[in-house]
Design an enzyme around this catalytic site. Structure first.
Site, PDB file in Angstrom:
ATOM      1  N   TRP A  14      16.188  41.595  48.950  1.00  0.00           N
ATOM      2  CA  TRP A  14      17.294  40.919  49.619  1.00  0.00           C
ATOM      3  C   TRP A  14      17.607  41.569  50.961  1.00  0.00           C
ATOM      4  CZ3 TRP A  14      18.879  36.644  50.732  1.00  0.00           C
ATOM      5  CH2 TRP A  14      20.203  36.227  50.871  1.00  0.00           C
ATOM      6  N   ARG A  34      14.237  55.080  51.329  1.00  0.00           N
ATOM      7  CA  ARG A  34      13.956  56.484  50.987  1.00  0.00           C
ATOM      8  C   ARG A  34      12.453  56.756  50.943  1.00  0.00           C
ATOM      9  NH1 ARG A  34      18.275  55.616  47.079  1.00  0.00           N
ATOM     10  NH2 ARG A  34      20.011  57.061  47.442  1.00  0.00           N
ATOM     11  N   SER A 140      21.087  32.116  46.963  1.00  0.00           N
ATOM     12  CA  SER A 140      20.129  32.567  47.989  1.00  0.00           C
ATOM     13  C   SER A 140      19.087  33.497  47.384  1.00  0.00           C
ATOM     14  CB  SER A 140      20.881  33.308  49.106  1.00  0.00           C
ATOM     15  OG  SER A 140      21.802  34.240  48.558  1.00  0.00           O
ATOM     16  N   LYS A 194      27.755  35.985  37.484  1.00  0.00           N
ATOM     17  CA  LYS A 194      26.764  34.920  37.292  1.00  0.00           C
ATOM     18  C   LYS A 194      25.438  35.478  36.783  1.00  0.00           C
ATOM     19  CE  LYS A 194      24.280  35.941  41.118  1.00  0.00           C
ATOM     20  NZ  LYS A 194      22.823  36.085  41.296  1.00  0.00           N
ATOM     21  N   ASP A 247      25.864  29.622  43.287  1.00  0.00           N
ATOM     22  CA  ASP A 247      25.042  30.780  42.924  1.00  0.00           C
ATOM     23  C   ASP A 247      24.660  30.747  41.445  1.00  0.00           C
ATOM     24  OD1 ASP A 247      23.654  33.063  43.479  1.00  0.00           O
ATOM     25  OD2 ASP A 247      25.392  34.365  43.694  1.00  0.00           O
ATOM     26  N   ARG A 258      15.451  37.251  38.690  1.00  0.00           N
ATOM     27  CA  ARG A 258      15.090  38.387  37.838  1.00  0.00           C
ATOM     28  C   ARG A 258      15.853  38.339  36.519  1.00  0.00           C
ATOM     29  NH1 ARG A 258      16.206  43.187  42.148  1.00  0.00           N
ATOM     30  NH2 ARG A 258      15.250  42.179  43.962  1.00  0.00           N
ATOM     31  N   VAL A 282      15.460  46.141  39.891  1.00  0.00           N
ATOM     32  CA  VAL A 282      16.759  46.194  39.230  1.00  0.00           C
ATOM     33  C   VAL A 282      17.141  44.822  38.697  1.00  0.00           C
ATOM     34  CG1 VAL A 282      19.229  46.600  39.565  1.00  0.00           C
ATOM     35  CG2 VAL A 282      17.548  48.140  40.609  1.00  0.00           C
ATOM     36  N   GLU A 284      20.405  43.341  37.701  1.00  0.00           N
ATOM     37  CA  GLU A 284      21.834  43.656  37.744  1.00  0.00           C
ATOM     38  C   GLU A 284      22.600  43.111  36.542  1.00  0.00           C
ATOM     39  OE1 GLU A 284      23.615  45.586  39.494  1.00  0.00           O
ATOM     40  OE2 GLU A 284      22.650  45.910  41.441  1.00  0.00           O
TER      41      GLU A 284
END
Length: 349
Positions: A14, A34, A140, A194, A247, A258, A282, A284
């Site tokens: 993103w 990183r 998005s 969501k 969304d 995901r 990840v 979320e």
């Protein structure tokens, strides 16, 4: 619009996609990571293969492993780190962000343990009032934005000037439309929760339940999101907009999601730890399920879908048992009883 320097932290899918929008709008983008190998790949091969395979990174984006270099003299700073890393990233950047820089975030989640929204975490670490922060959210997928597919999002801020400054940065007449919204709490809450319903949609599809079940899950999931959001101080109308139902639809129905994919894998009998390892990025919704479960208890809000997903993720309940528990709940009204009584009164009169 004058060319700006924008720092984007971090270089996930993103963050990279939003960097493309900014670069397409003529801004100079420093994308922080990183990982030295990732920075080298972005700068030399113009690609970010782990997160957006096959996508080309524009020349206007430069990757760096120095967070101080990224934010130094920046006109705007966009945080797109996972929720679990937000406080650490903000802490690293805090001493180098110019006082007048616009600070935004596009992360959908709560901080584990504290249950704080991302704007609160940023406010605490950066020493800035939440009124000066901006959140980007809405339907998005990064995989579509990086390909310049038409996308519409919302930027929310308590101060209109901050929201409009973010709108000016991202608005692109070719493919990226941006609306403003003053409901900071509602936009953040909708964007976070969501992901839980998307996990449920993946479970439903993985079990082969079809469109009827998923339509019900999305609709009743939206009701849960609105109940908790309103209890936290949000405007309930926000949940009928881009950050809410918009969304929710895209995350519950797309192959790019995901959270949907993780739910589908869980329904196929894969243990949670193996699912997260297989995803490689990840998810979320897993963390957010735990946070929303605790928030619902804190605010005294009924969230049956969230409760059942919590039981599947953390208490060993099977997806089939969760569905059975939801279908067997005590009968109730779709609309609140007070509205039913008001309607009955109008009919009798």
């Amino acid at each position: 619009m004058a060319r700006k320097k924008v720092a984007v932290l971090v270089a996930g899918s993103w963050g990279t996609a939003l960097s493309r929008v900014l670069a397409d709008n003529g801004h100079r983008v420093l994308l922080w990571t990183r990982n030295p190998a990732q920075a080298e790949e972005i700068n030399t091969l113009r690609s970010n293969g782990k997160f957006l395979p096959g996508a080309e990174i524009p020349e206007g984006i430069t990757a760096t492993t120095s967070i101080a270099e990224a934010v130094e003299n920046a006109d705007a700073v966009l945080f797109v780190s996972p929720s679990a890393a937000m406080r650490d990233v903000a802490r690293q950047a805090a001493g180098s962000i110019p006082e007048g820089a616009l600070v935004m975030h596009a992360t959908k989640g709560f901080e584990s343990g504290s249950l704080k929204r991302m704007s609160t975490v940023l406010s605490e670490e950066l020493g800035r009032a939440e009124e000066k922060l901006v959140v980007l959210s809405g339907p998005s997928h990064a995989e579509e934005v990086i390909q310049r597919h038409p996308t519409t999002i919302v930027v929310a801020a308590q101060e209109l000037a901050c929201a409009e400054a973010a709108q000016d940065l991202f608005m692109n007449s070719s493919y990226f439309r941006v609306y403003t919204n003053p409901d900071f709490v509602g936009v953040e809450t909708a964007g976070a929760i969501k992901n839980i319903i998307a996990l449920g949609a993946g479970l439903s599809d993985g079990l082969g339940y079809g469109d009827n079940a998923k339509a019900a899950l999305i609709t009743r999931g939206l009701a849960e999101i609105a109940r908790l959001g309103e209890a936290m101080g949000a405007n309930v109308l926000t949940f009928a907009g881009l950050a809410g139902v918009g969304d929710l639809i895209v995350t519950c129905t797309s192959r790019h999601s995901r959270n949907w994919r993780a739910g589908s894998l869980l329904a196929q009998g894969n243990p949670l730890n193996e699912v997260l390892e297989q995803m490689g990025m990840v998810v979320e919704g897993v963390r957010t399920t735990k946070s929303a479960y605790e928030l619902a208890r804190r605010y005294g809000v009924e969230m049956p879908i969230t409760n059942q997903l919590y039981a599947v993720l953390f208490e060993g309940r099977s997806p089939e048992q969760a569905v059975e528990a939801l279908m067997g709940r005590v009968r109730t009204h779709e609309i609140e009883e007070v509205a039913w009584e008001a309607r009955r009164g109008r009919t009798l009169n």
